[in-house]
Write a protein that holds these residues in place. Structure first.
Motif, PDB file in Angstrom:
ATOM      1  N   UNK A 125      27.970 -18.504  -2.195  1.00  0.00           N
ATOM      2  CA  UNK A 125      26.919 -17.603  -1.739  1.00  0.00           C
ATOM      3  C   UNK A 125      25.595 -18.316  -1.954  1.00  0.00           C
ATOM      4  N   UNK A 126      24.630 -17.985  -1.179  1.00  0.00           N
ATOM      5  CA  UNK A 126      23.371 -18.712  -1.220  1.00  0.00           C
ATOM      6  C   UNK A 126      22.466 -18.300  -2.359  1.00  0.00           C
ATOM      7  N   UNK A 127      22.925 -17.398  -3.209  1.00  0.00           N
ATOM      8  CA  UNK A 127      22.014 -16.916  -4.242  1.00  0.00           C
ATOM      9  C   UNK A 127      22.597 -17.142  -5.618  1.00  0.00           C
ATOM     10  N   UNK A 128      21.866 -17.808  -6.450  1.00  0.00           N
ATOM     11  CA  UNK A 128      22.194 -17.900  -7.869  1.00  0.00           C
ATOM     12  C   UNK A 128      20.866 -18.072  -8.571  1.00  0.00           C
ATOM     13  N   UNK A 129      20.588 -17.226  -9.480  1.00  0.00           N
ATOM     14  CA  UNK A 129      19.310 -17.317 -10.186  1.00  0.00           C
ATOM     15  C   UNK A 129      19.576 -17.285 -11.686  1.00  0.00           C
ATOM     16  N   UNK A 130      20.542 -18.067 -12.114  1.00  0.00           N
ATOM     17  CA  UNK A 130      20.979 -17.921 -13.500  1.00  0.00           C
ATOM     18  C   UNK A 130      20.300 -18.846 -14.477  1.00  0.00           C
TER      19      UNK A 130
END
Lengths: 886, 431
Positions: free
Chosen positions: B95-100
C-alpha cells in the motif's frame, strides 16, 4: 665554543631579518630548541623563563597576522613547544612555558589567541595556572569561560579542585552548577564529595543528576552513603541508581552486595534492577539466583533479557532446575535466550528440556534447542539429534548432522553405533552420513551389515558412507552388493562406493578382482552396472573385459560396455575399439552414434599432443557421422587442433548449411591467438586461414577490420554484436556490469604483445542504466574474472578508471573530477605492468585519470568494451577515432 | 570444527551459497506477552549520514528488523532517512501509505521510547560514547560504528556501562565477519607462521588541531548538538557533512578510522583482545622509520610500510611475519608465504575463531536473541581503538609512550596521561 656559537647565531639573526622585539636570542633557534628539534641549551632558571617569554610573545604576535596561514603556523608551533615542554623530566621548562602563556591571557589578547593558549594550558598546566585561570571562569567571553573550566578540570594540582569547589559554592545558575559538578567528578577528589552531596538535594533534576554522576565517578563509601540516603527528584533517580552501581563496583564485596541488592529490590525501576542483578552476578553472590528468577518473570523485556543472559554466568548448580521450572511459562524470545545461556553454561541437567524443546512448534525455539542439545552433548543427545537429522526441516537436518559430528566421547560413539544399528530406518539412514562425517572406521562392520539389509534407504546411505570410509577389505562385499542387488538405487550407490574405494585403494586390476570373479554369473542388471564401474576405475584387465563385452551377444550388455567405454574411460586406449563400432558397417544406429561420440570425446584429449592424427580422424568422423549433432561435435573438437589442416577441414564445412555456423566459429577460433592458462597459443597462420576467415566474414556479412574480433565476456544474457562502418564501431551489449570479481560485457579486441596504447572517442552510449559503461580496455584474458584496466564513460556517473588487479579480485575505481558524459575521448596506455588512464574533451588536451600497476601476461587483449549494466537490455555505444599503437 | 581449505573463488562462492542457506536461528516467532505489537527487533538509527544511511538500507532489507525511528542533527539527512524508511515499508506492504518512522533531532528522545529494542549509532566519533552509554542505561542493545571512541577513557566507560546494564554491543569493525581476515588470524594463532615476530599495519595518519574559520550555520543543522561534548567552535563546512575526521576534537583521523579495522585484525591475530601493547615509539627518522608498538611478549608492530613490505598494491592491510612464514591480508588480498600454509586445512586442535553467520549486523541481531557476546564486542572494539589512540598520542607528543594495558594508564608521563581522558563540554559528561 660557546662564543663561536653565539657569534654564529648573531650572524644568523642579521641574515634572517630583524629580530622580534629586543630578543636576547634568535627566535628560530629557540623555536627549534623548544620543539625538540635542536639540542637543549643550558641556561639559568631566569634565562629559561625569559627565553620562553620571548618565544610565546613572538608567537602571540604572529597569531595577530592578517594571513590565516601564518596565524595557524604560530598556533601549531605553540602546540609543538607545549607538547615538548610537557615531557617527563622537564618540569622547569613546562612551568616556564605555562607562566609565559599565562601572561597573555588578558582581555586585550584576541579571543582566538586566548583560546589557543588555554588549549595548551589544559594539556600541560599545573599549580601555576590555577589562580589566574580561575578568575577567567568569570570572563565576559563564553568560550574563554568554557576553556578556563577545562583547564582547571584537567589540572592535576589540588588547588585546581579547591578553586572549582569555591566556584561551585558561588554558582547561581543550574547550567554552571552542572558544569562544575561534572568537572569535580572528572577530578575524582574525595574532597569534593560533601559539596556534591549537597547538590543532590537540588530542585533542578539536571543538577541533582550531575551531582549523582560525579559522586558515582568519585566513588568510595562516603559517596555511596550519600547516594543511598539522600532523596532526589524522581527525574534524577536513574542517575542516582547508575552512580550507586558505579560506586559499588569499587567497594568491598560485602558493601557492594548490599548496594546491588537494594537496587535489585526496586520493583518499579527495571533499569535499577538490571544494575542490581548484573552487579550480584559479577560478585558471584549467592543472592543472585533469586534475583535472576524474579527478573526473568518481569514485564520489562530489557530486564528479562538481562536475566536470561545472566543464566550463563551464575555458577550456582541449583540454577538449571530453578530456571527450567520457569521455562514453560516464558515467552518465545526468552526461551530462545535461556536455551542459549544454558547451553553455554554446559550443565547437562538442561539436556532433557532442550531435547523436549526440539519438538517446539516455534521454529526459533526449535533451532535454539537444536544448538543447545548439540552443545550440551553426551550420549543422551544422540537419539534426539538423529531424529531431527532424519525428519527435520532441511536446514535443521544440516544443523543436527553438524551437531552429531561435533559430539565427543566414547559413550557418544557407542550410542551412535547402537542407534545406527537399531533405530527406526529413517534415523539409521541419517546416521550413516554422520558416521562417515566422523570418520568412524569402527562403524564399517555395521555399515556393511546395513548395506546388506532390506531397507533401501538405509542401504543406500550405508553404501555412500562405505564409499567414504571403506578400504580394500570392503571391496568384495561392495562388489557382491553391486552385482546382486535387485534395487537400482542400491546398485547405483554400490557403484559409487566401489569406484570411490577402488580409486583410493590403488592397483585397479587387483581392486576389481571381486567384480571380475562375479561378472560371468551375475544377473544382467548387475553386470551392466559392473561394466560401468570397470570403465570408471580403469586398468588393463578392465579394458580387456569391456572390449570383450562390446562383442557380447546380449544386447544390453553390449550397450553397457560401449556406453562405459564411450562415456567413462579415461585415456585414448579404447579409441580403435570404439572407432570400429562407429563405422557405418556396425549394425545398430544407436550404438554407432554412442561409439562415435565416445571417439570424439577421446580425440578431444589428444588435440594438443597429436593434432594431425586427430584432424585425420575428425575428417573421417565428419564423413561417417549420420547426424549433424555429431558433425558439430567434431567441429568443436577440431578448433582445438591448432594446425593448418584443421582450418582446411573447417573451411570445407562452411558450405554445409547445417554446419556453417559451427564451422565459422572453428575457423575464427583457429585464426585468432588463444590464451590458455598462462600460455598463449598462436593463431594458425597459413594462406588457408586468411581465405577461410575472409569467407566467414563474407558469409556473415561482416565488415570488421581483419585484426579485430568481437566476443561476449562473462555473464551476458543477450548476445552482443559489433558493426563497423566508416571508422566507427557500433557495439551492442548486455552484461551485468564490468565490476566486482567477474564481468559481463561485449568486447571487440585485438592482441597486444607488450607495451601499447589505445585511444577512442566514445560518441554515444544509451542509458540502459546510469552505470552502463563504454570505453577502452586492456585485458589479460577473455575470462570473466580476468585482470584488466578500463577507462569508461557512463551515462550518469561521469568517467572512471576501473581495474581489477588480479584475476578474481574485487574491482577498484577512480573517477575523473566532474561529471563528464559522451562524447568524450578516452586513452589507456600500458608500459610493462604500469597502466595509465587519460581523458580528453577534444582528443588534444589529455587529462590523467589515474594509474595503477596490474601484472598481466606479455600478450593481452586491447579493445573496446561495453556493458549495459542491465542484463535484460542491450546498450548501444558508438566509438570512433580508434587507434591502437604498439 | 570447520574445515578450512585454501581460499579460491569457487570456495568463496560456495561459501556464500552455504551462508544463504544457513538456518536463521530465529524465524518470525511471536514474542509473547512482553512483546511489542510486532515480532521484529525494533531499531532506532542514530546518525544517518554516510555510514548511517548505508546501515539503514541494510536494516530495511532485513525482515527480522523494523526500523521505527531515525535521528540526526541535520534536518535534511533526518528527513531523507525517515522518507526512505516510510517508502520502503509502504512498498513492502503493497500500500502506498506507511507513516511509522519517527524522526528526532535529539537522541535522548529516541532513547526514551520504551518500544525500541536496539539502536545503531553512526554519528561522528566524538558522540559514540555518550550515546552508547545512554542507550545502555535505557536498556537498548547497541551497534556502534567504529572507531569505538574518541578517547581511551570513553571506551572503558562504554565497556563498563554495557556490562552494568547487561546489553549486547557490536562494534562496527566488520572485518571480523570476513572469512579472509578470520582465516589469516586463525593461521597466525595456530602457529602456522611460527612464532610471530612483527606485524605491519598500513592505515592513515593522525588527526590534528582544527583552525578553520567561522562560517554561518546552514539552515536545518543543530550545530550546538552536532558539537555536543566537543569544545564549542563556530561552524565550518569542512566539519560537516564530511572531513571532521581530520580534527582531534572529533576524531583520531585515518589512524582510528582505518586503524579500527586493521589494528583490530592485528590484535585478533595476536590474541590481544583483552590487552594491548606496552610501549609505543614514534618514528625518529633514523633507525626507526615507522611508529613502533612493542608488546610484552616481544612482538613489534609497525604503523605503515610501503611496497617493500606489502605485496598488495593498495598499500593497505595487515602483514604478520613469524619465524616460519608470513600472512598478508586486506579486503581484496590474501596471501601466505609459503603458500602451503593456507592450503592445509585447520584441524580440530588448531585455533578456530568466532565465525559469524553473515555480516557483522547479522551477528549482532543473532546475539540480541541469544544474549551472547558478538564477534566484535565492546571490549574488543575498545582495545583495538586504544592501540590507535596510543599511536596518535606518540605521534602528537613525538615521544615514546609507555602503556599499562591492565590499568589503562600511561606510565611515567603525567602530561601524556591527560590524553587518556578529556574534559567534555557541559552538560555532557562521561559516566
Amino acid at each position: 665554543m660557546r662564543r663561536i656559537r653565539i657569534v654564529l647565531m648573531g650572524l644568523l639573526v642579521l641574515a634572517g631579518g630583524a629580530p622580534l622585539g629586543a630578543a636576547p636570542a634568535p627566535l628560530d633557534a629557540l623555536l627549534a630548541e623548544f620543539r625538540g628539534q635542536a639540542p637543549p641549551v643550558t641556561r639559568s632558571a631566569s634565562a629559561q623563563r625569559a627565553a620562553y617569554a620571548q618565544v610565546v610573545a613572538a608567537l602571540v604576535a604572529r597569531m595577530r597576522a592578517a594571513d590565516a596561514g601564518q596565524r595557524q603556523d604560530a598556533a601549531r608551533a605553540l602546540e609543538a613547544i607545549s607538547f615538548h615542554a610537557g615531557r617527563p623530566g622537564a618540569e622547569p621548562e613546562r612551568a616556564a612555558l605555562c607562566r609565559a602563556m599565562l601572561a597573555h591571557l588578558g582581555a586585550r589578547t584576541p579571543l582566538e589567541t586566548r583560546l589557543t593558549l588555554l588549549t595548551q594550558l589544559e594539556r600541560i598546566g599545573r599549580g601555576e595556572c590555577v589562580a589566574l585561570v580561575a578568575a577567567l571562569l568569570q570572563d565576559r567571553a563564553p568560550r574563554v569561560r568554557e576553556r578556563a573550566l577545562r583547564v582547571l578540570q584537567a589540572n592535576r594540582s589540588p588547588a585546581a579542585g579547591a578553586a572549582l569547589r569555591q566556584a561551585l559554592a558561588q554558582a547561581k545558575t543550574p547550567a554552571l552548577q552542572v558544569a562544575l559538578a561534572n568537572a569535580l567528578g572528572y577530578r575524582r577528589e574525595p574532597a569534593s564529595v560533601t559539596a556534591l552531596a549537597k547538590l543532590l538535594r537540588s530542585r533542578e533534576p539536571a543538577v541533582a543528576a550531575a551531582a549523582a554522576s560525579a559522586l558515582g565517578t568519585i566513588g568510595g563509601s562516603r559517596a555511596a552513603a550519600f547516594l543511598a540516603t539522600i532523596r532526589v527528584l524522581p527525574a534524577a533517580q536513574p542517575a542516582v541508581d547508575d552512580a550507586r552501581a558505579r560506586c559499588a563496583a569499587a567497594l568491598p564485596d560485602a558493601a557492594a552486595e548490599t548496594v546491588y541488592q537494594a537496587l535489585a529490590a526496586h520493583a518499579g525501576r527495571p533499569r535499577a534492577r538490571a544494575l542490581g542483578l548484573t552487579g550480584l552476578v559479577r560478585l558471584r553472590s549467592p543472592k543472585a539466583l533469586a534475583v535472576l528468577l524474579d527478573c526473568l518473570q518481569s514485564n520489562d523485556r530489557s530486564l528479562v533479557q538481562v536475566a536470561a543472559q545472566a543464566c550463563a554466568s551464575i555458577t550456582d548448580p541449583a540454577l538449571t532446575n530453578r530456571v527450567l521450572a520457569l521455562y514453560p511459562k516464558l515467552d518465545v524470545p526468552t526461551q530462545v535466550a535461556v536455551l542459549a545461556a544454558l547451553a553455554d553454561r554446559g550443565d547437562a541437567a538442561a539436556l532433557p528440556v532442550a531435547v523436549q524443546a526440539l519438538e517446539s512448534g516455534d521454529p526459533a525455539v526449535a533451532a535454539a534447542a537444536l544448538e543447545a542439545v548439540g552443545t550440551l552433548g553426551g550420549a543422551g543427545a544422540v537419539l534426539p539429534l538423529a531424529r531431527v537429522a532424519a525428519t527435520g526441516a532441511w536446514a535443521d537436518r544440516q544443523a543436527a548432522r553438524d551437531a552429531l559430528t561435533r559430539l565427543r566421547g566414547a559413550e557418544v560413539e557407542a550410542a551412535l553405533l547402537e542407534t545406527a544399528a537399531q533405530g527406526p530406518p529413517n534415523v539409521r539412514a541419517a546416521l550413516m552420513t554422520v558416521l562417515a562425517d566422523r570418520t568412524m572406521t569402527a562403524a564399517v562392520p555395521l555399515l556393511l551389515q546395513a548395506a546388506e539389509g532390506d531397507d533401501v534407504g538405509v542401504a543406500v546411505e550405508a553404501l555412500k558412507a562405505l564409499g567414504r570410509l571403506g578400504g580394500a577389505p570392503e571391496l568384495p562385499a561392495l562388489a557382491k552388493r553391486l552385482l546382486t542387488a535387485p534395487d537400482e538405487a542400491v546398485r547405483e550407490a554400490a557403484q559409487e562406493a566401489l569406484v570411490a574405494v577402488a580409486s583410493r585403494a590403488g592397483n585397479p586390476d587387483q581392486c576389481l578382482e571381486p567384480l571380475f570373479a562375479g561378472l560371468a554369473t551375475a544377473p544382467e542388471d548387475g553386470r551392466c552396472v559392473a561394466l560401468a564401474v570397470l570403465a570408471q576405475v580403469g586398468g588393463r584387465r578392465a579394458l580387456a573385459e569391456l572390449t570383450a563385452a562390446t562383442r557380447s551377444p546380449i544386447p544390453a550388455v553390449k550397450r553397457a560396455a560401449v556406453a562405459a567405454l564411450a562415456e567413462s574411460w579415461e585415456d585414448g586406449a579404447p579409441l580403435d575399439v570404439l572407432w570400429n563400432l562407429a563405422r557405418a558397417d556396425a549394425e545398430e544406429t544407436g550404438l554407432r552414434v554412442r561409439a562415435l561420440r565416445g571417439c570424439l570425446r577421446l580425440l578431444a584429449r589428444e588435440t594438443e599432443a597429436r593434432p594431425a592424427m586427430v584432424v585425420a580422424r575428425l575428417a573421417e568422423a565428419l564423413a561417417i557421422a549420420g547426424r549433424p549433432e555429431e558433425k558439430k561435435l567434431a567441429l568443436s573438437v577440431l578448433r582445438d587442433c591448432r594446425v593448418p589442416a584443421a582450418v582446411t577441414l573447417a573451411a570445407g564445412c562452411l558450405d554445409d548449411p547445417t554446419l556453417a555456423e559451427e564451422a565459422a566459429e572453428a575457423v575464427l577460433y583457429l585464426a585468432a591467438p588463444r590464451k590458455k592458462g598462462e600460455q598463449v597459443q598462436p593463431a594458425v597462420v597459413c594462406p588457408e586461414t586468411l581465405a577461410a576467415v575472409a569467407k566467414v566474414r563474407q558469409l556473415r556479412g561482416e565488415t570488421l577490420p581483419a585484426e579485430w574480433s568481437a566476443t561476449d565476456v562473462g555473464d551476458t544474457a543477450l548476445p552482443g554484436s559489433t558493426a563497423y562502418a566508416n571508422g566507427t564501431f557500433t557495439l551492442k551489449a548486455s552484461g551485468w556490469d564490468v565490476w566486482g570479481r567477474a564481468d559481463g560485457f561485449h568486447f571487440v579486441a585485438q592482441l597486444l604483445s607488450g607495451d601499447g596504447t589505445i585511444v577512442a572517442r566514445v560518441g554515444h552510449l544509451t542509458e540502459t542504466n546510469e552505470w552502463a559503461k563504454a570505453g577502452v580496455m586492456i585485458r589479460d584474458t577473455p575470462e570473466a574474472d580476468s585482470a584488466h584496466a578500463f577507462v569508461c564513460v557512463t551515462p550518469k556517473n561521469g568517467l572512471c578508471f576501473q581495474r581489477r588487479r588480479q584475476a578474481g579480485a574485487d574491482s577498484v575505481s577512480a573517477a575523473l573530477e566532474g561529471k563528464v558524459a559522451a562524447p568524450y575521448w578516452v586513452k589507456l596506455t600500458r608500459v610493462g605492468d604500469r597502466f595509465t588512464a587519460y581523458a580528453s574533451a577534444d582528443g588534444q588536451t589529455w587529462q590523467p585519470v589515474g594509474e595503477d600497476t596490474i601484472p598481466m601476461g606479455k600478450d593481452v587483449l586491447v579493445g573496446l568494451a561495453v556493458s549495459s549494466h542491465d542484463n535484460t537490455r542491450l546498450a548501444e555505444a558508438s566509438m570512433d577515432q580508434v587507434q591502437v599503437t604498439r | 570444527m570447520s574445515k578450512e581449505a585454501p581460499i579460491t573463488r569457487r570456495r568463496f562462492l560456495k561459501g556464500v551459497a552455504a551462508a544463504a542457506a544457513a538456518p536463521c536461528l530465529v524465524g518470525r516467532a511471536a514474542w509473547g506477552q512482553v512483546a511489542p505489537p510486532s515480532d521484529r527487533i525494533t531499531v532506532g538509527c542514530i546518525g544517518v549520514g554516510g555510514m548511517g544511511s548505508g546501515h539503514l538500507g541494510g536494516l530495511l532489507a532485513r525482515g527480522q528488523v523494523q526500523v521505527v525511528a531515525v535521528c540526526d542533527v541535520d534536518t535534511e539527512r533526518r528527513e531523507a532517512a525517515r522518507n526512505a524508511v516510510d517508502q520502503r515499508y509502504a512498498s513492502d506492504r503493497g500500500s502506498g501509505t506507511y507513516r511509522g518512522c519517527a524522526a528526532y533531532n535529539d537522541f535522548r528522545e529516541l532513547l526514551a521510547r520504551d518500544d525500541i529494542d536496539a539502536v545503531l549509532i553512526a554519528t561522528p566519533d566524538h558522540w559514540h560514547a555518550l550515546i552508547a552509554i545512554a542507550a545502555a542505561a535505557a536498556g537498548k542493545d547497541i551497534y556502534c560504528e567504529k572507531p569505538l571512541s574518541l578517547t581511551i577513557a570513553e571506551g572503558r566507560a562504554m565497556v563498563n556501562a554495557v556490562r552494568r546494564y547487561g546489553r549486547v554491543f557490536q562494534t562496527g569493525s566488520q572485518q571480523r565477519s570476513d572469512g579472509n581476515f578470520r582465516l589469516a588470524c586463525e593461521l597466525v594463532r595456530s602457529g602456522r607462521i611460527g612464532k610471530v615476530q612483527t606485524v605491519h599495519v598500513a592505515v592513515g595518519g593522525p588527526s590534528g588541531e582544527c583552525h578553520l574559520p567561522a562560517e554561518p550555520v546552514p539552515p536545518g543543522l543543530d550545530w550546538d548538538l552536532w558539537l555536543g561534548p566537543a569544545p564549542w567552535r563556530p561552524f565550518n563546512r569542512l566539519l560537516h557533512p564530511a572531513n571532521w575526521r581530520a580534527y582531534r576534537d572529533y576524531s583520531g583521523g585515518g589512524m582510528t578510522d582505518w586503524g579500527a579495522h586493521h589494528f583490530d585484525i592485528a590484535q585478533w591475530g595476536l590474541g590481544m583482545d583483552e590487552s594491548g601493547p606496552g610501549e609505543v615509539l614514534p618514528p625518529d627518522g633514523k633507525e626507526r622509520p615507522l611508529l613502533t608498538y612493542r608488546y610484552a611478549n616481544g612482538v613489534r608492530m609497525y604503523h605503515g610500510g610501503g611496497p617493500e613490505v606489502f605485496a598488495n598494491r593498495e598499500g593497505n592491510g595487515i602483514l604478520f611475519t613469524g619465524t616460519e612464514g608470513k600472512v598478508e591480508v586486506n579486503r581484496s588480498f590474501f596471501r601466505t608465504w609459503p603458500e602451503a600454509i593456507a592450503r592445509e586445512p585447520l584441524g580440530p586442535d588448531d585455533v578456530h575463531l568466532y565465525r559469524t553467520r553473515g555480516h557483522n549486523v547479522d551477528d549482532w541481531l543473532e546475539c540480541i536473541r541469544t544474549r551472547r557476546r558478538p564477534v566484535c564486542d565492546v571490549e574488543i572494539g575498545h582495545r583495538s581503538v586504544t592501540v590507535c589512540h596510543l599511536g596518535n598520542l606518540a605521534y602528537w607528543l613525538n615521544r615514546p609512550i609507555r602503556w599499562d594495558p591492565k590499568r589503562e594508564q600511561v606510565v611515567g608521563d603525567p602530561e601524556a596521561n591527560r590524553w587518556v581522558d578529556r574534559p567534555m563540554r557541559a552538560p555532557w559528561c562521561l559516566t
